[in-house]
Motif scaffolding. Structure first.
Motif, PDB file in Angstrom:
ATOM      1  N   LEU A  51      11.812  -1.344   1.981  1.00 33.22           N
ATOM      2  CA  LEU A  51      10.857  -1.702   3.169  1.00 33.22           C
ATOM      3  C   LEU A  51      10.940  -2.953   3.907  1.00 33.22           C
ATOM      4  CD1 LEU A  51       7.749   0.191   1.681  1.00 33.22           C
ATOM      5  CD2 LEU A  51       8.914   0.993   3.302  1.00 33.22           C
TER       6      LEU A  51
ATOM      7  N   ASN B 113       0.771  -1.241  -0.039  1.00 36.65           N
ATOM      8  CA  ASN B 113       0.083  -0.276  -0.124  1.00 36.65           C
ATOM      9  C   ASN B 113       0.834   1.278  -0.032  1.00 36.65           C
ATOM     10  OD1 ASN B 113      -3.273  -0.512   0.371  1.00 36.65           O
ATOM     11  ND2 ASN B 113      -2.181  -1.910   1.590  1.00 36.65           N
ATOM     12  N   THR B 114       2.129   1.400   0.686  1.00 40.46           N
ATOM     13  CA  THR B 114       2.935   2.526   0.698  1.00 40.46           C
ATOM     14  C   THR B 114       3.457   2.668  -0.837  1.00 40.46           C
ATOM     15  OG1 THR B 114       3.709   2.053   2.911  1.00 40.46           O
ATOM     16  CG2 THR B 114       5.291   3.170   1.302  1.00 40.46           C
ATOM     17  N   SER B 115       3.760   1.389  -1.621  1.00 33.50           N
ATOM     18  CA  SER B 115       4.076   1.787  -2.914  1.00 33.50           C
ATOM     19  C   SER B 115       2.892   2.294  -3.670  1.00 33.50           C
ATOM     20  CB  SER B 115       4.365   0.165  -3.351  1.00 33.50           C
ATOM     21  OG  SER B 115       5.025   0.335  -4.694  1.00 33.50           O
TER      22      SER B 115
END
Length: 281
Positions: free
Chosen positions: A249, A147-149
């Motif tokens: 990450l 989700n960060t990506s």
């Protein structure tokens, strides 16, 4: 249960390939003598520290999954043929035959990669005594990474505002870079690579699964080129960015080891140099 529901809700051709991928994953669990690297999920930390992040950032930049596509994007842009090459692929659609099929296949293969990533989470080995806690911690951590990506990708789209290459678009959104069919997908590939280090698969199975993941991510990204939404350089750079995000990450919040190493040594006649790459699962 989640995977079963997902498979039945997908198209038949997706179901067939998903089933193959799961069988490939699960079928290779038996008969593998080599123990997994460590208990997956047990190393996950919310606050790993700045020093660990800095080292992970350096290691991710050295990873060929980052610098090879990045170098490709630079070369395409430097050649001045990025737009020409992209427009030629849009006109001729040499792989998928039509823009519509290219976009549909891109979506399909993105879904398949989602399934493969989920499967790679489930086949990791965790400590039996703390299995539920470690598995839950690991799954939540990787879900946040993906989700960060996606968040980074969409934020950069709004900031960069690069135009889509196809001139026939009726609605131009100026969101050509990065791509949501390239960056998050290659983030997932980076995570799949790491997850398999915690599996009981033999090397042949690992190489096969990783190769399949790269093929799905590459097809997802390339389909957007023939579909007219992204240029060649967009997708190469997006692949580099996705691999970098996933590697940074994972290595920051899970571990501080790198799976790729490179060494340079002189040749025997001292007239050149020899580059040696090694890949650790």
């Amino acid at each position: 249960m989640l995977i079963v529901v997902h498979m039945f809700r997908s198209r038949c051709r997706i179901c067939r390939l998903n089933t193959f991928l799961y069988l490939l994953l699960l079928g290779n669990l038996q008969g593998c003598a080599e123990a997994p690297l460590r208990d997956w999920g047990s190393q996950a930390r919310i606050a790993p520290g700045w020093e660990k992040f800095k080292q992970a950032a350096v290691n991710a930049a050295k990873d060929p999954g980052t610098w090879v596509p990045a170098a490709g994007a630079v070369l395409v842009l430097a050649s001045g043929r990025d737009d020409e090459l992209t427009q030629d692929l849009i006109r001729n659609t040499p792989v998928y035959g039509s823009m519509a099929d290219a976009l549909q296949t891109s979506d399909d293969h993105s879904v398949m990669l989602d399934s493969l990533w989920i499967a790679s989470l489930l086949v990791t080995t965790s400590d039996e005594e703390h299995w539920l806690a470690d598995k839950s911690r690991g799954i939540v951590a990787e879900a946040l990474m993906v989700n960060t990506s996606v968040v980074i990708t969409n934020s950069l789209k709004k900031a960069i505002r690069r135009r889509e290459p196809y001139e026939g678009l009726t609605h131009v959104e100026f969101e050509a870079f990065p791509s949501n069919h390239s960056t998050p997908q290659f983030t997932q590939v980076a995570l799949i690579r790491r997850n398999l280090r915690y599996s009981r698969f033999n090397d042949v199975a690992k190489y096969s699964i990783i190769s399949g993941a790269y093929l799905l991510a590459s097809s997802s990204a390339y389909g957007r080129i023939e579909g007219g939404l992204h240029s060649v350089s967009d997708q190469l750079a997006g692949a580099a960015l996705g691999n970098y995000i996933g590697t940074v990450l994972f290595d920051t919040f899970f571990e501080d080891e790198t799976s790729w190493t490179m060494a340079l040594s002189p040749t025997e006649d001292n007239r050149g140099a020899r580059a040696q790459f090694s890949f650790a699962f």
